[in-house]
Design an enzyme around this catalytic site. Structure first.
Site, PDB file in Angstrom:
ATOM      1  N   ILE A  93     -40.762  -5.457 -13.309  1.00 39.02           N
ATOM      2  CA  ILE A  93     -39.881  -4.517 -12.598  1.00 39.02           C
ATOM      3  C   ILE A  93     -38.518  -4.563 -13.282  1.00 39.02           C
ATOM      4  CG2 ILE A  93     -38.803  -3.899 -10.389  1.00 39.02           C
ATOM      5  CD1 ILE A  93     -40.956  -5.715  -9.046  1.00 39.02           C
ATOM      6  N   HIS A  94     -38.003  -3.396 -13.699  1.00 41.90           N
ATOM      7  CA  HIS A  94     -36.671  -3.427 -14.304  1.00 41.90           C
ATOM      8  C   HIS A  94     -35.828  -2.183 -14.037  1.00 41.90           C
ATOM      9  CE1 HIS A  94     -38.498  -0.741 -17.275  1.00 41.90           C
ATOM     10  NE2 HIS A  94     -37.275  -0.459 -17.683  1.00 41.90           N
ATOM     11  N   ARG A  95     -36.426  -1.085 -13.603  1.00 35.70           N
ATOM     12  CA  ARG A  95     -35.671   0.163 -13.451  1.00 35.70           C
ATOM     13  C   ARG A  95     -34.711   0.103 -12.274  1.00 35.70           C
ATOM     14  NH1 ARG A  95     -37.537   4.778 -16.289  1.00 35.70           N
ATOM     15  NH2 ARG A  95     -39.373   4.276 -17.550  1.00 35.70           N
ATOM     16  N   ASP A 146     -42.958  -0.724 -13.461  1.00 36.78           N
ATOM     17  CA  ASP A 146     -42.200   0.528 -13.524  1.00 36.78           C
ATOM     18  C   ASP A 146     -41.846   0.858 -14.969  1.00 36.78           C
ATOM     19  OD1 ASP A 146     -40.178  -1.304 -14.059  1.00 36.78           O
ATOM     20  OD2 ASP A 146     -39.071  -0.920 -12.212  1.00 36.78           O
ATOM     21  N   ARG A 156     -32.020  -8.551 -15.335  1.00 31.50           N
ATOM     22  CA  ARG A 156     -31.295  -7.773 -14.324  1.00 31.50           C
ATOM     23  C   ARG A 156     -31.990  -7.841 -12.974  1.00 31.50           C
ATOM     24  NH1 ARG A 156     -30.838  -2.091 -13.255  1.00 31.50           N
ATOM     25  NH2 ARG A 156     -32.230  -1.619 -14.978  1.00 31.50           N
TER      26      ARG A 156
END
Length: 350
Positions: free
Chosen positions: A195-197, A271, A230
Site C-alpha cells: 500500500i503506498h498511494r 494499490d 510513507r
C-alpha cells in the site's frame, strides 16, 4: 547520439533497466536519477540487482508536496539539460520525475520519448493521471504498453505515426531475473500486500478499514505486508500499529524478493500499478485497493478486482476469488497484454 534517460522511483529503475542495457553500447547514454525515491530499499538496491550503470547525475529532488517535488525536478533537470545538450530524453510512466523532466525538455525543444504512454484510469483526481495526460501532449514519440493504451492515444488526437511499437519493457526486466526468483516459498499460502498511494495512506478512515480487514483475513491465511516508508509513517501517526497484530510485516523488499513473493502468492493485494503488471506477467490473481485502474485489460475473469469500485469491498473480492480461483488463474495466464521478451530491443530499434 547523446540520450538522457530519467529514473528516480522504484518502477522506473525496474522498467527502464532493459532499455538502458540496450542503449548503453549504442549511444552516449546519460542517466539522470531524480532521487524521488531515495531510500536504499527503494532505489540503490534496484540499481545493483538490475546491473544498471551508476547515474551520471543525481538531481536530489527527494520528498515534498507534488508542486515542490515537481518544480525541483524541473529546475534541476533544466540546468542539467542545458549543460549536457542531449539529442533526446526518455521518460517513463506518470511520476513527478517524468513530468518534471518532460516539461523541462519540452521548453528546451528537446524531443521526448515516453515509455508506458497512453495509460488512463479516467480519474483526474489521481496525481498520476494528471501527470500522464500532460506528458502525452508534449511528447514526440509514444511507446504504449498495450493496445488499449494505443487506442487511448489515438482518441486523444495523437498521430499514429508518432506511436511506436506496443509492449512493456518490464517483461524483459522479469526475464532478466527469472532464474533468481526463489522457489523456496510455500505456494498459494499467503496474500502479498503493498500500500503506498495517498488515496489510501492519507485517508485515515480508509487506511483503518484496509488494515483491520487484512488483520481479520490473516486469521485464515497469512498476510505478508511489505510496508512502504510513507505508509509506515502514516500507520504510526494514526496509531494503527495495533491493527497489524496478525500480519507478517516486512520492510520494503528488493526486486527479486518481490517477484518471488508475487509469483508464489495465493493473490496480491495492492494499490500499485507496477505490481499489477508484475502479477499479470507472473500469473498471480490480484485485488486492487482502488476504485479504478489504468490497466483496464486486467479486469476480466476475476484476474483483477477493484476493491473500492461501487458496491465492492475487500472481503467480497476475496470471497469471489475463493469461489472462482481456477478461473482467475486461467484468466490471468491468458492475458498476455504486455508483449513478449525482447520488446526493449524493439523499442530501441524503433
Amino acid at each position: 547520439m547523446r540520450i538522457v534517460i530519467v529514473v528516480g522511483t522504484r518502477p522506473t529503475f525496474i522498467d527502464l533497466a532493459p532499455l538502458i542495457h540496450n542503449l548503453k553500447d549504442r549511444s552516449e547514454l546519460l542517466i539522470y536519477n531524480t532521487s524521488q525515491h531515495y531510500d536504499r530499499e527503494m532505489s540503490d538496491i534496484f540499481i545493483e540487482q538490475l546491473n544498471i550503470p551508476e547515474p551520471y547525475r543525481d538531481l536530489e529532488s527527494k520528498s515534498g508536496t507534488h508542486a515542490q517535488q515537481t518544480s525541483r525536478i524541473m529546475v534541476r533537470c533544466e540546468e542539467a539539460l542545458i549543460e549536457d545538450r542531449p539529442d533526446i530524453i526518455i521518460v517513463k510512466g506518470d511520476t513527478n520525475s517524468a513530468l518534471g523532466a518532460a516539461l523541462a525538455a519540452a521548453k528546451l525543444k528537446i524531443p521526448i520519448i515516453h515509455i508506458e504512454a497512453g495509460c488512463r484510469a479516467f480519474d483526474r483526481t489521481l496525481p498520476e493521471e494528471i501527470n500522464r495526460v500532460i506528458i502525452t501532449h508534449i511528447t514526440t514519440l509514444h511507446f504504449p504498453p498495450t493496445m488499449n493504451c494505443k487506442n487511448n492515444l489515438l482518441r486523444e488526437g495523437i498521430d499514429e505515426d508518432d506511436i511506436g511499437v506496443i509492449g512493456h519493457p518490464v517483461v524483459d526486466s522479469i526475464n532478466l531475473l527469472a532464474d533468481k526468483i526463489s522457489n523456496n516459498i510455500h505456494k498459494n499460502e499467503y496474500y502479498y500486500v503493498t500500500i503506498h498511494r495517498d488515496f489510501n495512506t492519507d485517508n485515515k478512515d480508509r487506511l483503518e478499514h484496509i488494515l483491520s480487514t487484512l488483520n481479520e483475513v490473516a486469521e485464515d491465511r497469512d498476510v505478508i505486508f511489505a510496508i512502504h516508508p510513507r505508509t509506515k509513517k502514516k500507520i504510526e501517526e494514526y496509531g494503527f500499529n495495533k491493527l497489524l497484530s496478525n500480519i507478517i510485516i516486512k520492510p520494503p523488499v528488493d526486486y527479486i524478493t518481490s517477484l518471488s513473493l508475487i509469483k508464489h502468492a495465493y493473490a496480491v493485494i495492492t494499490d500499485s500499478g507496477g505490481l499489477t503488471k508484475e502479477s499479470c506477467i507472473l500469473g498471480t490473481p490480484l485485488i486492487t485497493l482502488r476504485p479504478n485502474t489504468e490497466w483496464i485489460e486486467t479486469l476480466q475473469g476475476y484476474a483483477n478486482q477493484l476493491a473500492f469500485a461501487d458496491g465492492n469491498n475487500i472481503l467480497e473480492c476475496i470471497k469471489r476469488l475463493d469461489d472462482h480461483y481456477e478461473e482467475a488463474k486461467e484468466s490471468i495466464r491468458r492475458l498476455n497484454i504486455f508483449g513478449k521478451v525482447g520488446i526493449s530491443k524493439h523499442i530501441v530499434d524503433n
